[in-house]
Motif scaffolding. Structure first.
Motif, PDB file in Angstrom:
ATOM      1  N   ASP A  40       3.678   1.637  -5.556  1.00  0.00           N
ATOM      2  CA  ASP A  40       3.180   2.560  -4.538  1.00  0.00           C
ATOM      3  C   ASP A  40       2.370   1.859  -3.456  1.00  0.00           C
ATOM      4  N   LEU A  41       2.182   0.558  -3.590  1.00  0.00           N
ATOM      5  CA  LEU A  41       1.372  -0.160  -2.595  1.00  0.00           C
ATOM      6  C   LEU A  41       2.111  -0.166  -1.256  1.00  0.00           C
ATOM      7  N   PRO A  42       1.335  -0.223  -0.176  1.00  0.00           N
ATOM      8  CA  PRO A  42       2.002  -0.418   1.112  1.00  0.00           C
ATOM      9  C   PRO A  42       2.728  -1.758   1.121  1.00  0.00           C
ATOM     10  N   THR A  43       3.793  -1.844   1.892  1.00  0.00           N
ATOM     11  CA  THR A  43       4.543  -3.104   1.946  1.00  0.00           C
ATOM     12  C   THR A  43       3.714  -4.144   2.687  1.00  0.00           C
ATOM     13  N   ASP A  44       2.818  -4.743   1.964  1.00  0.00           N
ATOM     14  CA  ASP A  44       1.919  -5.724   2.569  1.00  0.00           C
ATOM     15  C   ASP A  44       1.587  -6.773   1.512  1.00  0.00           C
ATOM     16  N   PRO A  45       1.990  -8.015   1.749  1.00  0.00           N
ATOM     17  CA  PRO A  45       1.791  -9.037   0.711  1.00  0.00           C
ATOM     18  C   PRO A  45       0.317  -9.239   0.364  1.00  0.00           C
ATOM     19  N   LEU A  46      -0.563  -8.900   1.297  1.00  0.00           N
ATOM     20  CA  LEU A  46      -1.986  -9.081   0.985  1.00  0.00           C
ATOM     21  C   LEU A  46      -2.495  -7.980   0.060  1.00  0.00           C
ATOM     22  N   GLU A  47      -1.918  -6.809   0.183  1.00  0.00           N
ATOM     23  CA  GLU A  47      -2.205  -5.760  -0.808  1.00  0.00           C
ATOM     24  C   GLU A  47      -1.652  -6.204  -2.162  1.00  0.00           C
ATOM     25  N   TYR A  48      -0.487  -6.804  -2.148  1.00  0.00           N
ATOM     26  CA  TYR A  48       0.102  -7.294  -3.399  1.00  0.00           C
ATOM     27  C   TYR A  48      -0.832  -8.320  -4.045  1.00  0.00           C
ATOM     28  N   GLN A  49      -1.279  -9.220  -3.199  1.00  0.00           N
ATOM     29  CA  GLN A  49      -2.144 -10.288  -3.713  1.00  0.00           C
ATOM     30  C   GLN A  49      -3.418  -9.708  -4.338  1.00  0.00           C
ATOM     31  N   SER A  50      -4.019  -8.751  -3.644  1.00  0.00           N
ATOM     32  CA  SER A  50      -5.226  -8.117  -4.195  1.00  0.00           C
ATOM     33  C   SER A  50      -4.909  -7.459  -5.532  1.00  0.00           C
TER      34      SER A  50
END
Lengths: 199, 782
Positions: free
Chosen positions: B355-365
């Motif tokens: 459900d995360l926004p498509t953003d690798p930095l959100e992924y990283q967090s």
């Protein structure tokens, strides 16, 4: 306690003494182990690096303590000494015997040009950590579930020479250093028990 | 004293410390796969040639004669006999090593009859015992010491059944009066589903990078865990069992009846949740139904009666392994249930990833926060998350994930990333120069391609257990270091083409290398902070290590500052050319970069304050300091800095500089007399530096907090993010108290006098630190 650390004799192991000492060494080391090492493990070390094994004997020539090591070029470059086993009879702990044995082993490895000396010990083994850290070892890594009982270990490292961190293995047959990657994997094994005296 | 922890031949390397994992598949979308797996450089023995008929010759006499020629202690050893093999060797007739050795009167097999009728209480007891062993397996113990000690499981799996109907507690024909009754049938259904669950677990874990033994043991000792059978078969068996138990004709106590049904329902929901075929979109719906049944199992555990005879270590003798029988792993049932519950919670948490926004930095967090969960997620839970992360749905995002990351820092509404650049065709004549805009597109594509593997390596590292994560990061850093050097060249090309187009003012100075550098420095900081968390450093090292951490964070701060400045410049440029929308978009991006900048500022300042206080503590001899006869400060410094020594630009200060930073008043044992003069004055530089740093840290963390998780690209883990930033602020306050305490303790200090306080170091992993990687000392009365 009746025992007096000073009355002990510290002697270097020699292959000719196998019959006299190996059974006692095995007994002393395996006392605290849930599973014994096969005789090949002892011979692996003692046959190749018997001169890096030191024993503490009492006046009756009984084995009180022992340290077993090896020394060879590590795949990453440096000449690496490894303290494989250290044990002191329970009744004689707390007298600096283990420290003395380790010091002798370190001196011997230094004389044979060791760049670094390493070992593993359980993260909860305070006595062992203290012993080595007093001598100058630092913890370099924590190893998750390193032991069979599920406990973690610290890798302890002592640098003996400047420039050890940047040593690289010699290039052989046009292979670059990275090709050596597999060696450690083959050589790798879970650590040996590190016995140490309670301080 | 520890176990010897030596492993026999089914062991794998626990600490190869490369990026090589033991599954050999690697991340899904990497191209340069093979290079990641180190080749063994040992000369290998020739495998016996196939096809030749076996030729058996009795060598006993020769062997005995040859042995007699050897002295005791003499070793015959070829090049191939490694320590690893010596450990794998066993001694025949040693009861602890020889798995075939029987003590006098001992039988090879157990006499437990798995067809003997069971009491309902015993059924519960066996089910619960199996569940305990299943969880023990999940925590890392092999099947041989856990589930495979069950006589029932053994009967189902061996001899290998050809079909599920054949998987019974007996094989072939059976007399009717021996045919298992209802309760045994129910146990069979439970065991079948349990075994299938294990198959699913192994499949999921082996699909990702994991480390055999260290994380998890996938060994099945030649037993096939119904790999081919589909899930429906097992669900049907469970449903049929529920019906049998709920049959009113079955004479059984009501409480026990529902306890058994709860266990069957648990097994069913759990198996469904483990099913690797679960579609990504509905993953999260599978975990919540499991939990209520776990609670019911817990509440009714007391009804069970154990059947110790149904578990035996002797079964291990028949497993394909050279390991001598090892004791069954004992786990408390309540601990097992706790483990199980945590597994469900962690997996449920992992499903939030999609459900995360498509953003690798959100992924990283998200990845970082997941790895930091307490208790540490089990291997299965980590694999579960990795499988979501590496799902094609996530990886084949419409945007390049690494490029998205780059864009968050350095390219805002940049001509370099103008989509029209990608629409340009190369000139027909290959000898004609390509247009600069097309060159932008080509350079960026090439860079993104180049980044791919290093980027994935970081994600793979973030999926490991935390000890492994720290060590793996040191390798990932080296890869990013090389990436940085390559980025320098790409940047030079980019700027050259920008100059051709006379738009160089629209391009940041060295954008790609700056981005790589920021990421690399972040990783270096993490390695250091994890070191504190994992108790790697000794107290008298704290000053120096926090000094280094502060240096790294300062460098990241400076790089981020340049990103902020460039973004500001761009906004102004847009405003000047009346491109208001672009100006708006660009200035909105500043929040994230500034939040990162404030974070780096806070870390750098707080680490500096800790460097200061621990330096004073070292001078006051408040920290244990071994005398270390075999070592020197410079050797220890070299060892500590080893992972970073090769980095470019050089990150490790020369030893003299380091020494000047941690020993500003000379040696700890013989400091310059000005030390005590300075310490007595609360407003002297030695103190004011700490006060200023602490204030800066507090201000910076407060700003980060104000930005909030979402702006900081950690919106998916808001709660954990808030807790962390709150912890940093609390650490600052706690350090303020310590500083005040120490100041007052030394206000009358004289050279040679002993300070009347002690320093307490909050231990790692005991919830005594506000943030595990930040060790704030406490002052207590001496």
């Amino acid at each position: 306690m009746a025992h007096d650390g000073d009355a002990l004799q510290y002697v270097q192991y020699h292959g000719a003494k196998e019959e006299t000492y190996l059974p006692a060494i095995r007994q002393l080391i395996s006392k605290d182990l849930s599973e014994p090492y096969s005789i090949y493990v002892y011979r692996y070390f003692l046959y190749q690096w018997g001169d890096l094994c030191y024993m503490a004997l009492d006046s009756a020539n009984e084995l009180i303590g022992v340290v077993v090591c090896k020394l060879e070029p590590h795949r990453s470059g440096p000449c690496r000494g490894y303290i494989a086993m250290l044990a002191v009879r329970e009744s004689h702990r707390g007298q600096g015997i283990a420290t003395k044995l380790v010091c002798m082993a370190i001196d011997a490895m230094a004389a044979r040009d060791a760049d670094e000396i390493v070992l593993e010990t359980e993260v909860t083994n305070q006595a062992s950590l203290k012993l080595y850290e007093r001598l100058g070892f630092l913890r370099s890594k924590r190893l998750h579930r390193y032991y069979l009982n599920g406990n973690a270990a610290f890798r302890l490292v002592l640098y003996m020479k400047e420039g050890t961190a940047l040593k690289r293995p010699p290039v052989v047959d046009g292979q670059d250093g990275q090709m050596m990657g597999g060696l450690q994997k083959m050589e790798e094994y879970k650590g040996f028990a590190q016995d140490a005296e309670v301080t | 004293m520890a176990d010897p922890a030596l492993l026999y031949h089914d062991a794998t390397a626990s600490d190869a410390d490369t990026l090589t994992a033991s599954n050999g598949t690697g991340p899904a979308f990497a191209s340069a796969e093979s290079s990641r797996f180190a080749q063994t450089s040992l000369p290998l023995r020739q495998a016996p040639r196939r096809g030749a008929p076996p030729h058996i010759r009795d060598v006993t006499e020769k062997f005995t004669a040859a042995c007699q020629a050897l002295d005791v202690g003499q070793l015959v050893k070829d090049e191939y006999f490694t320590l690893f093999e010596s450990i794998g060797a066993i001694e025949i007739m040693d009861p602890k090593m020889d798995s075939g050795f029987l003590q006098p009167g001992e039988t090879l097999e157990d006499d437990f009859d798995p067809l003997a009728p069971l009491l309902p209480e015993e059924l519960i007891g066996i089910m619960d015992q199996l569940l305990s062993y299943e969880m023990a397996w999940h925590t890392g113990y092999p099947l041989s010491q856990t589930l495979f000690t069950s006589v029932y499981i053994d009967r189902l799996l061996w001899p290998e059944p050809e079909s599920i109907p054949q998987a019974q507690f007996y094989r072939d024909d059976i007399l009717d009066d021996k045919r298992p009754g209802t309760l045994l049938d129910v146990l069979r259904a439970y065991c079948l589903a349990l075994i299938k669950g294990c198959d699913y677990v192994i499949a999921k874990i082996m699909a990702r990078d994991y480390f055999e033994e260290e994380d998890f043991s996938t060994h099945t000792y030649n037993r096939v865990l119904f790999v081919q059978a589909p899930i429906d078969v097992f669900l049907r068996e469970l449903d049929a069992s529920v019906e049998m138990i709920e049959d009113p004709d079955l004479q059984i106590d009501g409480g026990i009846r529902s306890a058994i049904v709860a266990r069957l329902h648990f097994r069913k929901t759990f198996l469904c949740a483990l099913d690797p075929e679960c579609p990504l979109e509905i993953l999260s719906s599978f975990w919540p139904p499991v939990v209520p049944f776990i609670d019911q199992v817990n509440d009714t555990h007391i009804l069970g009666k154990t059947v110790p005879g149904s578990f035996s270590t002797k079964i291990q003798r028949r497993l394909a392994s050279t390991v001598p029988p090892r004791p069954i792993v004992q786990v408390e049932f309540k601990d097992a249930l706790q483990t199980l519950k945590q597994l469900c919670i962690d997996c449920k948490e992992a499903t939030r990833f999609k459900d995360l926004p498509t953003d690798p930095l959100e992924y990283q967090s998200f990845l970082w926060t997941f790895a930091s969960r307490q208790p540490a997620p089990l291997t299965y839970s980590r694999s579960y998350l990795s499988n979501i992360l590496f799902d094609p749905y996530v990886l084949n995002a419409p945007v390049s994930l690494p490029l998205e990351d780059v864009q968050s820092f350095v390219f805002h509404e940049s001509p370099i990333l103008d989509p029209s650049n990608w629409a340009l065709s190369p000139p027909r004549n290959p000898l004609m120069p390509k247009s600069p805009r097309l060159q932008f597109a080509l350079l960026i594509d090439e860079f993104v391609e180049r980044v791919g593997q290093s980027y994935l390596d970081l994600w793979v590292a973030l999926g490991q257990n935390k000890c492994r994560l720290r060590r793996m990061l040191t390798h990932v850093i080296i890869a990013w270091d090389m990436l940085q050097q390559d980025a320098v060249f790409v940047d030079a090309d980019l700027i050259a083409y920008a100059l051709q187009l006379t738009i160089s003012e629209e391009v940041m100075d060295g954008p790609l290398q700056t981005w790589v550098y920021i990421k690399k420095l972040w990783m270096i900081e993490k390695v250091v902070v994890l070191g504190f968390e994992q108790d790697i450093y000794l107290p008298d090292e704290y000053a120096g290590i926090y000094y280094f951490l502060s240096l790294m964070a300062t460098k990241r701060k400076d790089a981020l500052k340049r990103c902020v400045e460039h973004t500001n410049d761009r906004t102004v440029q847009f405003l000047q050319s009346s491109r208001f929308e672009d100006a708006q978009n660009t200035s909105e991006k500043i929040s994230f970069i500034d939040s990162e900048l404030q974070q780096a500022t806070g870390i750098s300042a707080f680490a500096k304050a800790l460097h200061g206080i621990y330096t004073i503590a070292n001078y006051l001899r408040l920290l244990p300091s071994p005398n270390r006869p075999f070592s020197t400060e410079s050797l220890r410094y070299e060892l500590r800095m080893k992972p970073f020594l090769s980095l470019q630009p050089p990150e490790v200060p020369p030893f003299e500089e380091f020494q000047a930073a941690v020993q500003p008043y000379g040696t700890y044992s013989d400091p310059s007399p000005s030390l005590h003069d300075d310490l007595r004055q609360a407003d002297c530089k030695v103190w004011s530096d700490i006060d200023t740093s602490l204030k800066n840290a507090k201000d910076a963390f407060a700003k980060v907090k104000k930005y909030g998780a979402k702006e900081s690209k950690a919106g998916g883990v808001e709660q954990a993010w808030n807790k962390e930033i709150q912890g940093m602020l609390a650490s600052c306050i706690a350090l303020g108290v310590t500083v005040a305490g120490l100041k007052s303790a030394v206000k009358d200090i004289e050279p040679g006098s002993k300070v009347q306080v002690k320093i307490e170091i909050p231990p790692a992993g005991a919830s005594k630190r506000y943030v595990e990687g930040w060790i704030v000392p406490k002052i207590v009365k001496g």
